[in-house]
Design an enzyme around this catalytic site. Structure first.
Site, PDB file in Angstrom:
ATOM      1  N   ASP A   1      -9.050   6.456  -1.216  1.00 46.42           N
ATOM      2  CA  ASP A   1      -8.023   7.111  -2.032  1.00 46.42           C
ATOM      3  C   ASP A   1      -8.695   7.705  -3.266  1.00 46.42           C
ATOM      4  O   ASP A   1      -9.927   7.748  -3.366  1.00 46.42           O
ATOM      5  CB  ASP A   1      -6.911   6.133  -2.401  1.00 46.42           C
ATOM      6  CG  ASP A   1      -7.383   5.019  -3.335  1.00 46.42           C
ATOM      7  OD1 ASP A   1      -8.602   4.917  -3.604  1.00 46.42           O
ATOM      8  OD2 ASP A   1      -6.527   4.247  -3.812  1.00 46.42           O
TER       9      ASP A   1
ATOM     10  N   TYR B   1      -5.972   6.492   4.800  1.00 46.56           N
ATOM     11  CA  TYR B   1      -6.108   5.491   3.744  1.00 46.56           C
ATOM     12  C   TYR B   1      -5.317   4.224   4.069  1.00 46.56           C
ATOM     13  O   TYR B   1      -5.841   3.105   3.986  1.00 46.56           O
ATOM     14  CB  TYR B   1      -5.670   6.025   2.379  1.00 46.56           C
ATOM     15  CG  TYR B   1      -5.582   4.907   1.379  1.00 46.56           C
ATOM     16  CD1 TYR B   1      -6.726   4.371   0.814  1.00 46.56           C
ATOM     17  CD2 TYR B   1      -4.350   4.320   1.065  1.00 46.56           C
ATOM     18  CE1 TYR B   1      -6.663   3.286  -0.054  1.00 46.56           C
ATOM     19  CE2 TYR B   1      -4.278   3.241   0.201  1.00 46.56           C
ATOM     20  CZ  TYR B   1      -5.426   2.729  -0.352  1.00 46.56           C
ATOM     21  OH  TYR B   1      -5.367   1.649  -1.202  1.00 46.56           O
TER      22      TYR B   1
ATOM     23  N   GLU C   1       0.822  -1.206   0.000  1.00 45.41           N
ATOM     24  CA  GLU C   1       0.000   0.000   0.000  1.00 45.41           C
ATOM     25  C   GLU C   1       0.859   1.261   0.000  1.00 45.41           C
ATOM     26  O   GLU C   1       0.507   2.250  -0.648  1.00 45.41           O
ATOM     27  CB  GLU C   1      -0.946  -0.004   1.203  1.00 45.41           C
ATOM     28  CG  GLU C   1      -2.074  -1.017   1.112  1.00 45.41           C
ATOM     29  CD  GLU C   1      -2.987  -0.797  -0.089  1.00 45.41           C
ATOM     30  OE1 GLU C   1      -3.048   0.339  -0.610  1.00 45.41           O
ATOM     31  OE2 GLU C   1      -3.628  -1.767  -0.525  1.00 45.41           O
TER      32      GLU C   1
END
Length: 360
Positions: free
Chosen positions: A144, A126, A43
């Protein structure tokens, strides 16, 4: 706060979205398992970077630093080298700082508590939502740009996504609609939908598994959304850079400061050219003499390099020169071509080196 989800058939929406994802999801290396460390690394890498770019970096990074303990104990130079070319280097510095805390405070186990995980360096809303939902199946929103684009169309949200406060609108909407039974697949499905079908510009609505739930499609407004106000124009800078070698073919390189843009990366000596009086060549020669006590005659290289940051554009004019006389402690170090492979350079200076090699 206005409710955008009151007339959405939430259970059917969840079913249609998750069923599609389970059949159509891409095979990606970070989806091999739900190890929270691997999910976390992926991520961080995927922020502002395309999936196909990230895949080889992720595989290499996992080979070098397969566990929290490996990354926590690694030398920063090794980490920057493994990240070289991905950009936004503060991401990996923050990641290592956070991983060191996980190693020290949580016995190397990524905390499954959203609040504790969210307090780690570089973990924003996020990242917290993505890791908690994908790795631990905790129903946290992961909002996002992809998700905002999808949900702005599904729910006809016309708020300006360039404003930080708008994220809260989408987080509240996701909290209303996220699957409590399978938040992992739900969040990944939203991301996948945004990447493959609900794309910017012209979305592939006829292939969309949740088309019948989409208010924007129903009104023919899918190409209008999301609404995003324009950014300020990027500042443009003119710089001159020199590939300096000694008579044996070794290179003189410089380490950038430990804070600020491209911190701690290595580069060829360069300066911003601002004078209206001196030509760039003379301005760079003067800089090299004043900054490094290097007396060197420069020759121009053919071609220029432009490198675009989110807020800044570098336009680099390039030169080469040979000198054996640079005092110790000047800030430049001498490395062989083989040794230079161990140092992490920003993309702009990788391009400088390639252009130099092409002309030798």
């Amino acid at each position: 706060m206005k409710s955008y989800t009151s007339d959405l058939q939430i259970q059917q929406f969840q079913h249609d979205l998750i069923s599609w994802f389970q059949k159509e999801q891409r095979i990606l290396p970070w989806r091999e398992n739900a190890d929270p460390y691997r999910v976390w690394v992926s991520e961080i890498m995927l922020q502002q970077t395309r999936v196909d770019t990230v895949i080889p970096y992720f595989l290499n990074f996992m080979e070098k630093f397969p566990t929290v303990a490996h990354l926590a104990g690694a030398d920063e130079e090794q980490i920057l080298k493994a990240w070289e070319g991905l950009g936004y280097y503060s991401r990996v510095r923050n990641l290592q700082t956070a991983v060191k805390e996980v190693h020290a405070e949580y016995d190397g186990v990524v905390p499954a508590d959203p609040e504790k995980f969210g307090e780690l360096k570089g973990v924003g809303p996020y990242t917290k939502g993505a890791v908690m939902s994908i790795a631990y199946n905790i129903p946290e929103p992961a909002v996002d740009g992809n998700v905002m684009r999808v949900m702005s169309r599904i729910l006809l949200i016309e708020e300006d996504i360039a404003k930080p406060k708008t994220r809260k609108v989408f987080e509240e909407a996701i909290r209303d609609v996220i699957s409590k039974e399978n938040p992992s697949d739900f969040n990944q499905a939203l991301m996948e939908l945004g990447a493959l079908i609900c794309t910017p510009g012209k979305p592939s609505c006829l292939l969309c598994p949740v088309r019948e739930h989409c208010k924007a499609f129903g009104e023919g407004r899918q190409q209008e959304l999301p609404f995003k106000s324009k950014k300020k124009k990027q500042k443009s800078l003119l710089l001159a850079a020199a590939v300096l070698t000694d008579s044996s073919g070794s290179y003189w390189i410089h380490k950038r400061p430990s804070s600020g843009l491209l911190a701690n990366l290595w580069e060829f000596p360069n300066c911003e050219t601002v004078s209206d009086i001196l030509p760039q060549k003379e301005e760079l020669q003067l800089f090299l003499h004043e900054e490094y006590r290097a007396a060197v005659e420069l020759q121009a290289l053919e071609g220029t390099i432009q490198h675009v940051f989110s807020h800044l554009i570098w336009n680099l004019v390039l030169f080469k020169g040979v000198t054996d006389h640079i005092p110790e402690g000047s800030g430049l170090i001498r490395v062989t071509e083989e040794e230079m492979k161990q140092y992490a350079f920003p993309v702009s200076h990788q391009k400088i080196y390639q252009l130099y090699q092409d002309q030798m």
